[in-house]
Design a protein around this motif. Structure first.
Motif, PDB file in Angstrom:
ATOM      1  N   VAL A 178      38.708 -40.116  -2.614  1.00  0.00           N
ATOM      2  CA  VAL A 178      39.410 -41.074  -3.477  1.00  0.00           C
ATOM      3  C   VAL A 178      38.741 -42.449  -3.378  1.00  0.00           C
ATOM      4  O   VAL A 178      38.543 -43.144  -4.381  1.00  0.00           O
ATOM      5  CB  VAL A 178      40.898 -41.165  -3.110  1.00  0.00           C
ATOM      6  N   VAL A 181      35.699 -42.487  -5.406  1.00  0.00           N
ATOM      7  CA  VAL A 181      36.019 -42.689  -6.828  1.00  0.00           C
ATOM      8  C   VAL A 181      36.237 -44.179  -7.098  1.00  0.00           C
ATOM      9  O   VAL A 181      35.780 -44.722  -8.115  1.00  0.00           O
ATOM     10  CB  VAL A 181      37.253 -41.861  -7.237  1.00  0.00           C
ATOM     11  N   GLU A 182      36.913 -44.863  -6.170  1.00  0.00           N
ATOM     12  CA  GLU A 182      37.093 -46.311  -6.328  1.00  0.00           C
ATOM     13  C   GLU A 182      35.748 -47.029  -6.378  1.00  0.00           C
ATOM     14  O   GLU A 182      35.544 -47.959  -7.163  1.00  0.00           O
ATOM     15  CB  GLU A 182      37.921 -46.863  -5.157  1.00  0.00           C
ATOM     16  N   GLN A 185      33.683 -45.403  -9.756  1.00  0.00           N
ATOM     17  CA  GLN A 185      34.380 -45.558 -11.041  1.00  0.00           C
ATOM     18  C   GLN A 185      33.792 -44.654 -12.134  1.00  0.00           C
ATOM     19  O   GLN A 185      33.421 -45.124 -13.214  1.00  0.00           O
ATOM     20  CB  GLN A 185      34.380 -47.029 -11.474  1.00  0.00           C
ATOM     21  N   VAL A 189      35.883 -36.911 -12.505  1.00  0.00           N
ATOM     22  CA  VAL A 189      35.466 -36.419 -11.202  1.00  0.00           C
ATOM     23  C   VAL A 189      35.852 -34.946 -11.090  1.00  0.00           C
ATOM     24  O   VAL A 189      36.951 -34.548 -11.498  1.00  0.00           O
ATOM     25  CB  VAL A 189      36.053 -37.262 -10.047  1.00  0.00           C
ATOM     26  N   VAL A 211      44.027 -39.546  -6.865  1.00  0.00           N
ATOM     27  CA  VAL A 211      43.096 -40.306  -7.722  1.00  0.00           C
ATOM     28  C   VAL A 211      43.868 -41.067  -8.796  1.00  0.00           C
ATOM     29  O   VAL A 211      43.507 -42.192  -9.162  1.00  0.00           O
ATOM     30  CB  VAL A 211      42.040 -39.371  -8.353  1.00  0.00           C
ATOM     31  N   ALA A 215      40.410 -42.081 -12.433  1.00  0.00           N
ATOM     32  CA  ALA A 215      39.462 -41.248 -13.185  1.00  0.00           C
ATOM     33  C   ALA A 215      40.194 -39.986 -13.599  1.00  0.00           C
ATOM     34  O   ALA A 215      41.237 -39.646 -13.036  1.00  0.00           O
ATOM     35  CB  ALA A 215      38.252 -40.888 -12.317  1.00  0.00           C
ATOM     36  N   VAL A 217      40.524 -36.241 -13.287  1.00  0.00           N
ATOM     37  CA  VAL A 217      40.108 -35.203 -12.340  1.00  0.00           C
ATOM     38  C   VAL A 217      40.133 -33.854 -13.053  1.00  0.00           C
ATOM     39  O   VAL A 217      41.184 -33.418 -13.527  1.00  0.00           O
ATOM     40  CB  VAL A 217      41.019 -35.169 -11.104  1.00  0.00           C
TER      41      VAL A 217
END
Ligand code: NI
Ligand code: MN
Length: 228
Positions: A178, A181-182, A185, A189, A211, A215, A217
């Motif tokens: 996670v 992902v931050e 960006q 994902v 998440v 994004a 998922v």
């Protein structure tokens, strides 16, 4: 339209707009989660291997020999494969990119360990990497087996689809994914490197919830695909 098919673990087949077939980290015959055996792979143009661990490399040499696909990876990994009879190889190194006929590929840093399965001499060191692939405006990031790293912030705004491990134990787990992902960006994902064995069992729905709005998922089953 490009199509990305997940075969379980970190193994994907990418079919590009122009019909090129690219396999990431072929691990099929000994992969309990795989949807196909290696013998079912009819033709490939490229094989991209993130590192030499058997769960990313086990079927690379035999597939490269049979399909005449070009093997792409670190210089040492490709040299090892060539020492075992692979004819078409393209060695690279971390941070370097090269334009192939399907797109531009850059090797990204991956924090992990590396030996090469099958290298009994230990001559061929293996530095793990990930792959950043630009298919002409569609940008894909296969993270390899990396831990969460600060370096991932360098990818911010440059990835449309990110393939991130969530299995924990051998790679980053869901909480660190996670945070990745931050950092990155991405628009989409796709979690990978989980539920292959009990040791890396994870709930992808819980990952999706964590998440949240960061994004989209996309959760695939082995054999499932995502078009982008
Ligand atoms: Ni590994
Ligand atoms: Mn692995």
């Amino acid at each position: 339209m490009a199509r990305l098919t997940w075969h379980g673990h970190a193994t994907f087949t990418l079919e590009t707009d122009t019909g090129k077939r690219v396999m990431f980290d072929p691990f099929l015959n000994d992969n309990p989660a795989a949807d196909i055996q290696a013998s079912a792979v009819a033709d490939l143009d490229y094989i991209l291997c993130s590192h030499g661990h058997s769960d990313h490399f086990a079927d690379a040499i035999s597939l490269a020999k049979r399909t005449h696909a070009m093997l792409v990876g670190t210089f040492e990994l490709v040299a090892f494969a060539q020492s075992r009879g692979v004819h078409r190889g393209h060695g690279m190194n971390v941070g370097g990119g090269h334009r192939f006929d399907f797109g531009y590929v850059k090797l990204t840093p991956a924090l992990h360990t590396g030996t090469i399965a099958g290298d009994d001499t230990g001559r061929y060191t293996s530095t793990p990497v990930g792959f950043w692939v630009d298919l002409g405006g569609k940008r894909l990031y296969h993270c390899g087996d990396s831990a969460l790293t600060m370096d991932m912030q360098l990818l911010r705004g440059q990835v449309d689809v990110a393939l991130l491990p969530i299995g924990d134990n051998f790679t980053m787990g869901p909480a660190d994914a996670v945070r990745a992902v931050e950092f990155i960006q991405p628009r989409v994902v796709i979690p990978m490197h989980y539920n292959t064995w009990d040791l890396i069992a994870q709930d992808p729905q819980a990952f999706r919830a964590a998440v949240g709005d960061l994004a989209q998922v996309v959760i695939l089953e082995p054999g499932g695909y995502y078009d982008f």
